[in-house]
Design a protein around this motif. Structure first.
Motif, mmCIF file in Angstrom:
data_model
loop_
_atom_site.group_PDB
_atom_site.id
_atom_site.type_symbol
_atom_site.label_atom_id
_atom_site.label_comp_id
_atom_site.label_asym_id
_atom_site.label_seq_id
_atom_site.Cartn_x
_atom_site.Cartn_y
_atom_site.Cartn_z
ATOM 1 N N CYS A 25 55.733 -141.253 38.602
ATOM 2 C CA CYS A 25 55.605 -142.304 40.017
ATOM 3 C C CYS A 25 54.105 -142.494 40.235
ATOM 4 C CB CYS A 25 56.037 -141.396 41.172
ATOM 5 S SG CYS A 25 56.157 -142.400 42.641
ATOM 6 N N LYS A 54 49.905 -147.586 45.124
ATOM 7 C CA LYS A 54 51.149 -147.030 45.633
ATOM 8 C C LYS A 54 51.419 -147.698 47.018
ATOM 9 C CE LYS A 54 53.881 -145.298 43.776
ATOM 10 N NZ LYS A 54 55.012 -145.509 42.971
ATOM 11 N N SER A 201 65.716 -142.949 39.295
ATOM 12 C CA SER A 201 64.969 -142.163 40.238
ATOM 13 C C SER A 201 64.995 -142.768 41.855
ATOM 14 C CB SER A 201 63.441 -142.144 39.528
ATOM 15 O OG SER A 201 63.380 -141.787 38.305
ATOM 16 N N HIS A 202 64.766 -144.236 41.931
ATOM 17 C CA HIS A 202 64.630 -144.522 43.255
ATOM 18 C C HIS A 202 66.009 -144.440 43.806
ATOM 19 C CE1 HIS A 202 60.296 -145.395 42.571
ATOM 20 N NE2 HIS A 202 60.286 -145.353 43.800
ATOM 21 N N GLU A 228 61.304 -141.461 36.387
ATOM 22 C CA GLU A 228 59.853 -140.830 36.641
ATOM 23 C C GLU A 228 59.913 -139.589 36.154
ATOM 24 O OE1 GLU A 228 59.535 -141.322 40.862
ATOM 25 O OE2 GLU A 228 59.111 -143.242 40.852
ATOM 26 N N ASP A 239 56.880 -138.919 45.546
ATOM 27 C CA ASP A 239 58.450 -138.846 45.417
ATOM 28 C C ASP A 239 58.874 -137.732 44.437
ATOM 29 O OD1 ASP A 239 58.713 -141.240 46.817
ATOM 30 O OD2 ASP A 239 58.838 -142.469 44.969
ATOM 31 N N GLN A 243 61.450 -136.830 40.467
ATOM 32 C CA GLN A 243 60.650 -136.834 39.240
ATOM 33 C C GLN A 243 61.560 -135.709 38.717
ATOM 34 O OE1 GLN A 243 56.828 -138.315 38.850
ATOM 35 N NE2 GLN A 243 56.452 -138.011 41.101
#
Length: 365
Positions: A25, A54, A201-202, A228, A239, A243
């Motif tokens: 990430c 980020k 992942s998100h 990720e 995050d 991951q």
């Protein structure tokens, strides 16, 4: 979308199908980046994701290491013969990324939602031919997503892809970001040539769900995945819960089923056509039934108007929204699906009855 047919969807074919972008990430240190790049590249992954900047919700959260990561990326690229993708959120980010030979850029969900920022990024991309991936906006707004893609396209970028990372929602859900699958599929209908990438992942926010979401995306014909991967996910600076390790990535890839877009088998085609004919017939009956329901709604609207009664009746709506999911469940249909369906029907019913009331009001003036 004007000129959408000129989007170069062919560029993604240089990568293995399905295309996989994998990596941390956030870039946290040179050691971390070299470690994960070596492990992921050993699996044949050709593009590493690496967040340098980020954008975070809270100001004291880890916001990336910034431009110093470029030297680490160059070292990793040279050692492992891979490409790198990174997120850009401003024109300055674009300029620095291009100056340091980043291979692929992507716009994050918080960026896509702001047309002013997207235009500044598009202006900074003028004269380049770098591939640009555009994540869906935070909120479920197809027009915003298409608008961001148009701005990048109008800057002269033809190698464009779309990343589906899910949408924020106030509804309690198992997902970090609701997938709302119909929106990316509608994007594909509007821009058929654009490669569509899923970011499980998100969407999940939970590493245990990544496989299932990845498989669903591939089952729907997505061109690739962005996942990720971190050397020690639980200690990640951003995050952490979503991951996975390189070993987990390998296991996911081993179990994913890759399906064909279609089949040339004559028996398959004939049977599919037969079943689709049945669907068409059922849909015709369904729409006729819905039309009849709306006609009755209209009669109810007139009756309410003539008796000076309000349109919205809370007790009746509570009765419908409670009973219809029960009926549906007995028929093998999902409760949530029917609840959403009846909310749409109810909205249209309120609209129709409001029009009836307003017509009467305007005539009486």
């Amino acid at each position: 979308m004007p000129g959408a047919e000129k989007i170069n969807g062919e560029w993604i074919k240089r990568y293995k199908n399905p295309w996989l972008i994998a990596g941390p990430c956030s870039v946290e240190s040179e050691e971390q980046l070299l470690d994960i790049t070596e492990k992921v590249a050993a699996q044949g992954v050709k593009v590493i994701r690496a967040g340098i900047w980020k954008p975070r919700t809270r100001p004291n959260s880890f916001e990336g290491v910034g431009a110093k990561a470029f030297d680490w990326i160059k070292s990793a690229r040279s050692q492992f013969q891979v490409q790198f993708a990174t997120e850009v959120a401003s024109a300055q980010h674009v300029e620095q990324a291009l100056k340091n030979d980043i291979d692929i850029l992507w716009l994050g969900a918080r960026t896509t939602v702001n047309p002013f920022t997207v235009q500044e990024i598009a202006d900074a991309l003028q004269g380049t031919d770098i591939p640009v991936l555009v994540k869906n906006p935070v909120n479920p707004d197809l027009a915003l997503w298409i608008g961001a893609i148009e701005r990048i396209y109008n800057a002269g970028i033809s190698k464009i892809g779309a990343i589906h990372r899910g949408f924020s929602s106030f509804r309690k859900s198992q997902f970090r970001n609701e997938p709302v699958w119909q929106i990316p599929l509608e994007l594909k209908r509007n821009i058929p040539e654009i490669p569509l990438i899923c970011d499980p992942s998100h969407i999940s926010g939970n590493r245990d769900m990544i496989f299932d979401i990845s498989q669903k995306a591939l089952d729907m014909g997505y061109n690739g995945l962005m996942i990720e991967v971190h050397p020690d996910p639980d200690k990640a600076l951003s995050d952490a819960q979503q991951q996975i390790t390189s070993d987990q990535l390998s296991e996911i890839r081993k179990n994913l089923k890759i399906r064909k877009a279609t089949s040339n088998n004559v028996l398959f085609k004939n049977k599919l056509e037969e079943l689709r004919d049945k669907i068409d017939s059922i849909d015709h009956d369904l729409l006729e039934t819905l039309s009849n329901r709306m006609k009755v709604i209209g009669l109810i609207g007139e009756y309410k108007r003539d008796n000076n009664v309000t349109i919205f009746q809370l007790e009746r709506w509570n009765e419908i929204i409670k009973s219809r999911p029960d009926w549906a469940e007995a028929l093998g249909l999902g409760r949530e699906f029917i609840e959403d369906l009846y909310k749409l029907i109810h909205t249209e019913s309120i609209k129709n009855q409001t029009n009836i009331l307003n017509q009467h009001t305007s005539k009486s003036k």
